[in-house]
Design an enzyme around this catalytic site. Structure first.
Site, PDB file in Angstrom:
ATOM      1  N   GLY A  64    -102.679 -12.086 -22.901  1.00  0.00           N
ATOM      2  CA  GLY A  64    -101.761 -12.857 -23.753  1.00  0.00           C
ATOM      3  C   GLY A  64    -100.325 -12.446 -23.473  1.00  0.00           C
ATOM      4  CB  ALA A  65     -98.025 -13.278 -20.848  1.00  0.00           C
ATOM      5  N   GLY A  66     -97.391 -13.699 -24.490  1.00  0.00           N
ATOM      6  CA  GLY A  66     -96.511 -14.465 -25.382  1.00  0.00           C
ATOM      7  C   GLY A  66     -95.334 -13.655 -25.886  1.00  0.00           C
TER       8      GLY A  66
ATOM      9  CB  VAL B 297     -96.691 -10.291 -29.729  1.00  0.00           C
ATOM     10  CG1 VAL B 297     -97.245  -8.886 -29.939  1.00  0.00           C
ATOM     11  CG2 VAL B 297     -96.129 -10.834 -31.033  1.00  0.00           C
TER      12      VAL B 297
ATOM     13  CB  ALA C  98     -96.282  -5.731 -43.435  1.00  0.00           C
TER      14      ALA C  98
ATOM     15  CB  CYS D 154     -95.699 -14.103 -38.347  1.00  0.00           C
ATOM     16  SG  CYS D 154     -96.096 -13.576 -36.690  1.00  0.00           S
ATOM     17  CG  PHE D 155     -92.951 -14.730 -42.787  1.00  0.00           C
ATOM     18  CD1 PHE D 155     -93.394 -13.556 -42.201  1.00  0.00           C
ATOM     19  CD2 PHE D 155     -91.667 -14.754 -43.316  1.00  0.00           C
ATOM     20  CE1 PHE D 155     -92.580 -12.425 -42.126  1.00  0.00           C
ATOM     21  CE2 PHE D 155     -90.839 -13.643 -43.258  1.00  0.00           C
ATOM     22  CZ  PHE D 155     -91.298 -12.484 -42.660  1.00  0.00           C
TER      23      PHE D 155
ATOM     24  CE  LYS E  21     -85.265 -13.329 -36.460  1.00  0.00           C
ATOM     25  NZ  LYS E  21     -86.133 -12.143 -36.588  1.00  0.00           N
TER      26      LYS E  21
HETATM   27  C1  UDX Z   1     -99.643 -13.769 -30.982  1.00  0.00           C
HETATM   28  C2  UDX Z   1    -100.393 -14.181 -32.243  1.00  0.00           C
HETATM   29  O1  UDX Z   1    -100.174 -15.552 -32.480  1.00  0.00           O
HETATM   30  C3  UDX Z   1     -99.997 -13.406 -33.465  1.00  0.00           C
HETATM   31  O2  UDX Z   1    -100.911 -13.642 -34.490  1.00  0.00           O
HETATM   32  C4  UDX Z   1    -100.006 -11.955 -33.202  1.00  0.00           C
HETATM   33  O3  UDX Z   1     -99.465 -11.246 -34.267  1.00  0.00           O
HETATM   34  C5  UDX Z   1     -99.352 -11.603 -31.899  1.00  0.00           C
HETATM   35  O4  UDX Z   1     -99.813 -12.423 -30.829  1.00  0.00           O
HETATM   36  P1  UDX Z   1     -97.362 -14.614 -29.974  1.00  0.00           P
HETATM   37  O5  UDX Z   1     -97.294 -13.595 -28.884  1.00  0.00           O
HETATM   38  O6  UDX Z   1     -96.098 -15.013 -30.634  1.00  0.00           O
HETATM   39  O7  UDX Z   1     -98.277 -14.097 -31.146  1.00  0.00           O
HETATM   40  O8  UDX Z   1     -98.174 -15.892 -29.483  1.00  0.00           O
HETATM   41  P2  UDX Z   1     -97.915 -16.783 -28.208  1.00  0.00           P
HETATM   42  O9  UDX Z   1     -96.505 -16.678 -27.767  1.00  0.00           O
HETATM   43  O10 UDX Z   1     -98.544 -18.095 -28.484  1.00  0.00           O
HETATM   44  O11 UDX Z   1     -98.758 -16.035 -27.074  1.00  0.00           O
HETATM   45  C6  UDX Z   1    -100.143 -16.012 -26.971  1.00  0.00           C
HETATM   46  C7  UDX Z   1    -100.509 -16.134 -25.496  1.00  0.00           C
HETATM   47  O12 UDX Z   1    -101.917 -15.946 -25.341  1.00  0.00           O
HETATM   48  C8  UDX Z   1    -100.178 -17.504 -24.882  1.00  0.00           C
HETATM   49  O13 UDX Z   1     -99.331 -17.346 -23.769  1.00  0.00           O
HETATM   50  C9  UDX Z   1    -101.550 -18.050 -24.459  1.00  0.00           C
HETATM   51  O14 UDX Z   1    -101.518 -18.805 -23.272  1.00  0.00           O
HETATM   52  C10 UDX Z   1    -102.364 -16.768 -24.282  1.00  0.00           C
HETATM   53  N1  UDX Z   1    -103.819 -16.955 -24.373  1.00  0.00           N
HETATM   54  C11 UDX Z   1    -104.352 -17.668 -25.385  1.00  0.00           C
HETATM   55  C12 UDX Z   1    -104.645 -16.364 -23.394  1.00  0.00           C
HETATM   56  O15 UDX Z   1    -104.159 -15.737 -22.457  1.00  0.00           O
HETATM   57  N2  UDX Z   1    -105.985 -16.514 -23.523  1.00  0.00           N
HETATM   58  C13 UDX Z   1    -106.559 -17.266 -24.506  1.00  0.00           C
HETATM   59  O16 UDX Z   1    -107.789 -17.407 -24.559  1.00  0.00           O
HETATM   60  C14 UDX Z   1    -105.715 -17.851 -25.476  1.00  0.00           C
HETATM   61  C1  UDX Z   2     -91.712 -11.433 -38.981  1.00  0.00           C
HETATM   62  C2  UDX Z   2     -91.721  -9.979 -39.462  1.00  0.00           C
HETATM   63  O1  UDX Z   2     -90.397  -9.598 -39.847  1.00  0.00           O
HETATM   64  C3  UDX Z   2     -92.248  -9.066 -38.374  1.00  0.00           C
HETATM   65  O2  UDX Z   2     -92.354  -7.723 -38.853  1.00  0.00           O
HETATM   66  C4  UDX Z   2     -93.611  -9.558 -37.933  1.00  0.00           C
HETATM   67  O3  UDX Z   2     -94.118  -8.760 -36.865  1.00  0.00           O
HETATM   68  C5  UDX Z   2     -93.557 -11.016 -37.506  1.00  0.00           C
HETATM   69  O4  UDX Z   2     -93.002 -11.816 -38.554  1.00  0.00           O
HETATM   70  P1  UDX Z   2     -90.091 -12.911 -37.480  1.00  0.00           P
HETATM   71  O5  UDX Z   2     -90.924 -14.055 -37.933  1.00  0.00           O
HETATM   72  O6  UDX Z   2     -89.813 -12.760 -36.031  1.00  0.00           O
HETATM   73  O7  UDX Z   2     -90.777 -11.535 -37.933  1.00  0.00           O
HETATM   74  O8  UDX Z   2     -88.662 -12.983 -38.201  1.00  0.00           O
HETATM   75  P2  UDX Z   2     -88.036 -12.475 -39.584  1.00  0.00           P
HETATM   76  O9  UDX Z   2     -86.776 -11.786 -39.283  1.00  0.00           O
HETATM   77  O10 UDX Z   2     -89.016 -11.748 -40.401  1.00  0.00           O
HETATM   78  O11 UDX Z   2     -87.643 -13.855 -40.289  1.00  0.00           O
HETATM   79  C6  UDX Z   2     -88.618 -14.779 -40.724  1.00  0.00           C
HETATM   80  C7  UDX Z   2     -87.961 -15.953 -41.403  1.00  0.00           C
HETATM   81  O12 UDX Z   2     -87.434 -15.589 -42.674  1.00  0.00           O
HETATM   82  C8  UDX Z   2     -86.802 -16.570 -40.619  1.00  0.00           C
HETATM   83  O13 UDX Z   2     -86.881 -17.978 -40.688  1.00  0.00           O
HETATM   84  C9  UDX Z   2     -85.576 -16.057 -41.347  1.00  0.00           C
HETATM   85  O14 UDX Z   2     -84.463 -16.903 -41.201  1.00  0.00           O
HETATM   86  C10 UDX Z   2     -86.085 -16.023 -42.772  1.00  0.00           C
HETATM   87  N1  UDX Z   2     -85.342 -15.071 -43.630  1.00  0.00           N
HETATM   88  C11 UDX Z   2     -85.402 -13.732 -43.386  1.00  0.00           C
HETATM   89  C12 UDX Z   2     -84.596 -15.550 -44.703  1.00  0.00           C
HETATM   90  O15 UDX Z   2     -84.533 -16.774 -44.944  1.00  0.00           O
HETATM   91  N2  UDX Z   2     -83.928 -14.656 -45.499  1.00  0.00           N
HETATM   92  C13 UDX Z   2     -83.960 -13.304 -45.278  1.00  0.00           C
HETATM   93  O16 UDX Z   2     -83.332 -12.558 -46.039  1.00  0.00           O
HETATM   94  C14 UDX Z   2     -84.725 -12.833 -44.179  1.00  0.00           C
END
Ligand code: UDX
Ligand code: UDX
Length: 464
Positions: free
Chosen positions: A11-13, A15, A222, A275-276, A338
């Site tokens: 998974g090269a997303g 995260v 969290a 995520c949220f 954001k």
């Molecule tokens: C993902 C999860 O969505 C999240 O719940 C978790 O906390 C962290 O990992 P993110 O990295 O943001 O978050 O997702 P995304 O950018 O969609 O990357 C996932 C990758 O997995 C995609 O590039 C997708 O192609 C890959 N994938 C998916 C595989 O390599 N194999 C699979 O079977 C399915």
């Molecule tokens: C979140 C968590 O912070 C992180 O720990 C987890 O691993 C993944 O989910 P992320 O979704 O990347 O990270 O961004 P975050 O900075 O948490 O903001 C989430 C959303 O809340 C954004 O749309 C942001 O604009 C909004 N936000 C945040 C507000 O509207 N007000 C605030 O005070 C803080």
């Protein structure tokens, strides 16, 4: 060079990519390989145009790629060759069957677990990096250890807490690293292997260990707590708009209580991001599954307030602009969920734009990083949409501006110049409270902040 450890990430997303880049950077004696079923993504990781925009990421990639960090397509071969496997595939909300719209869709995770099993010839440590519902590790272990033989799989939960836009900073200086494992001999040994990796750059007091279920649940909780703070302050912003209170002043006064803390109290148009919402709905589903209706309702209300906040923002635009938007040009400043990211997943801008288009407004979208994603989010949506990167050109000839992302560059815009180029009366809806409202009002704008009284030049309008 002979590497001490061989680490794979599936998974090269958002995260997987950045977190592996940091492990490679901090542990030069480890070989880190990242694979993905999406070959275009892998090509992008190997190019100069990375698939993820994160401040500081390109520098780290330049220092590690080709040395001890590799992006590859041959998933099966890589599984065979690596001893430690992180799984960071996506776990979207289920769209079908039982739990649709709430539960996590675990099909990619399960498929990956089977793929690991089929291609392993030696024991391995498998680490959950994706956010998963509690007890997923148990199911994974059952699959992985279903073939009776000498090979053993130890499953760890190591949830990632990085936030987009600050991923590199968060990974280099995390508040904590959480590692959950079984408290058996082999579970503890596997846990120690991962502790050793993080110890290369994270102080030991920040590496916390727990049982595997606590680790899985902690990640969901969290995110739920963070989102709950945003919904709490947004709910109060509605009350502020009805009274003479100012949400920034209230948030400051409340946040200075050290028991509450000042972070995550910015009112706005609601939270977005991948995520949220997904994680809260997951938590709600878990609570319902265990018969905890009141607890499920409590957390679901966090999502409801988030939707309410977006609807309020749209209703405010419509009401302020004389209850008709048909044929009016509205400039959207910011489409990413954001600042400092090009990510638009679950961005409130998607919903707000769609609603404005339903009112037959003409939309001009500006964003320094997210225009490509915006165009794909809105593909096929009926109505007039233009994408213009330069905010001055985007706003020119418009009736209104709506600020939807807290990009720093919007704070520094020359609003006098922008005002001159707009249709009068000009409206400014600050969905993030990032600009100087009084100054813009003095320039001539009718200004509508969030959670503060409107600053309107119309004598008849009730500014509160
Ligand atoms: C993902 C999860 O969505 C999240 O719940 C978790 O906390 C962290 O990992 P993110 O990295 O943001 O978050 O997702 P995304 O950018 O969609 O990357 C996932 C990758 O997995 C995609 O590039 C997708 O192609 C890959 N994938 C998916 C595989 O390599 N194999 C699979 O079977 C399915
Ligand atoms: C979140 C968590 O912070 C992180 O720990 C987890 O691993 C993944 O989910 P992320 O979704 O990347 O990270 O961004 P975050 O900075 O948490 O903001 C989430 C959303 O809340 C954004 O749309 C942001 O604009 C909004 N936000 C945040 C507000 O509207 N007000 C605030 O005070 C803080």
């Amino acid at each position: 060079m002979k590497f001490k450890k061989k680490i794979l990430c599936i998974g090269a997303g958002y995260v997987g990519g950045p977190s592996m880049a940091i492990i490679a950077y901090k542990c030069p004696d480890c070989k880190v390989t990242v694979v993905d079923i999406n070959h275009e993504r892998i090509d992008a990781w190997n190019s100069n145009e990375l698939p993820v925009y994160e401040p500081g990421l390109d520098k780290i990639i330049k220092k590690t790629r080709g040395k001890n960090l590799f992006f590859a397509k041959d998933i099966e071969k890589q599984i065979k060759e690596n001893d430690i496997i992180f799984v960071s595939v996506n776990t979207p909300t289920k769209t079908f069957g039982t739990g649709a719209g709430m539960a996590a869709d675990l099909q990619y995770w399960e498929k990956t677990a089977r793929q690991i099993l089929e291609n392993s010839q030696a024991s391995k440590v498998v680490i959950e990096k994706s956010t998963l519902p509690v007890k997923t590790a148990l199911a994974m272990e059952k699959i992985l250890n279903s073939a009776k033989g000498k090979i053993r799989f130890d499953v760890l939960s190591n949830p990632e807490f990085l936030a987009e836009g600050t991923a590199i900073e968060d990974l280099e200086n995390p508040d904590r690293v959480l590692i959950g494992s079984h408290e058996t001999r082999s579970g503890l040994k596997a846990r120690q292997e991962l502790v050793d990796i993080y110890s290369k750059w994270v102080p030991s007091e920040k590496i916390i260990t727990s049982n595997i279920w606590s680790a899985e649940l902690s990640k969901l909780v969290a995110n739920a707590f963070l989102a709950q703070r945003v919904s709490s302050i947004n709910s109060i912003s509605a009350l502020c708009e009805k009274t003479d209170a100012d949400i920034s002043e209230v948030a400051k006064a409340v946040g200075m209580d050290s028991r509450v803390g000042s972070k995550f109290l910015k009112a706005g148009i609601g939270f977005g991001g991948s995520c949220f919402k997904k994680d809260i709905l997951n938590l709600v589903y878990l609570c319902s599954y265990y018969g905890l209706k009141e607890v499920a309702d409590y957390w679901e209300s966090v999502v409801k307030i988030n939707e309410y906040q977006q609807d309020r923002f749209i209703a405010n635009i419509l009401r302020s602009m004389f209850n008709t938007l048909a044929g009016k040009k509205i400039c959207i400043l910011g489409f990413a969920f954001k600042a400092n990211t090009g990510d638009t997943r679950e961005s409130p801008a998607i919903y707000i734009t769609r609603k404005l288009l339903m009112e037959h407004a003409e939309i001009i979208i500006s964003d320094p990083q997210a225009l490509k994603n915006a165009a794909s989010d809105l593909a096929g949506v009926k109505g007039s949409i233009k994408y213009v990167e330069d905010p001055y050109r985007a706003a020119s000839g418009c009736h209104a501006i709506a600020i939807l992302t807290d990009w720093d560059l919007y704070r520094k815009l020359d609003f006098r110049k922008i005002y001159k180029s707009m249709v009068k009366p000009a409206f400014l809806f600050d969905g993030r409270n990032i600009i100087d409202h009084k100054k813009c009002f003095a320039i001539g704008f009718n200004v509508y902040p969030t959670g503060k009284p409107a600053l309107s030049h119309f004598k008849t309008e009730n500014n509160s």
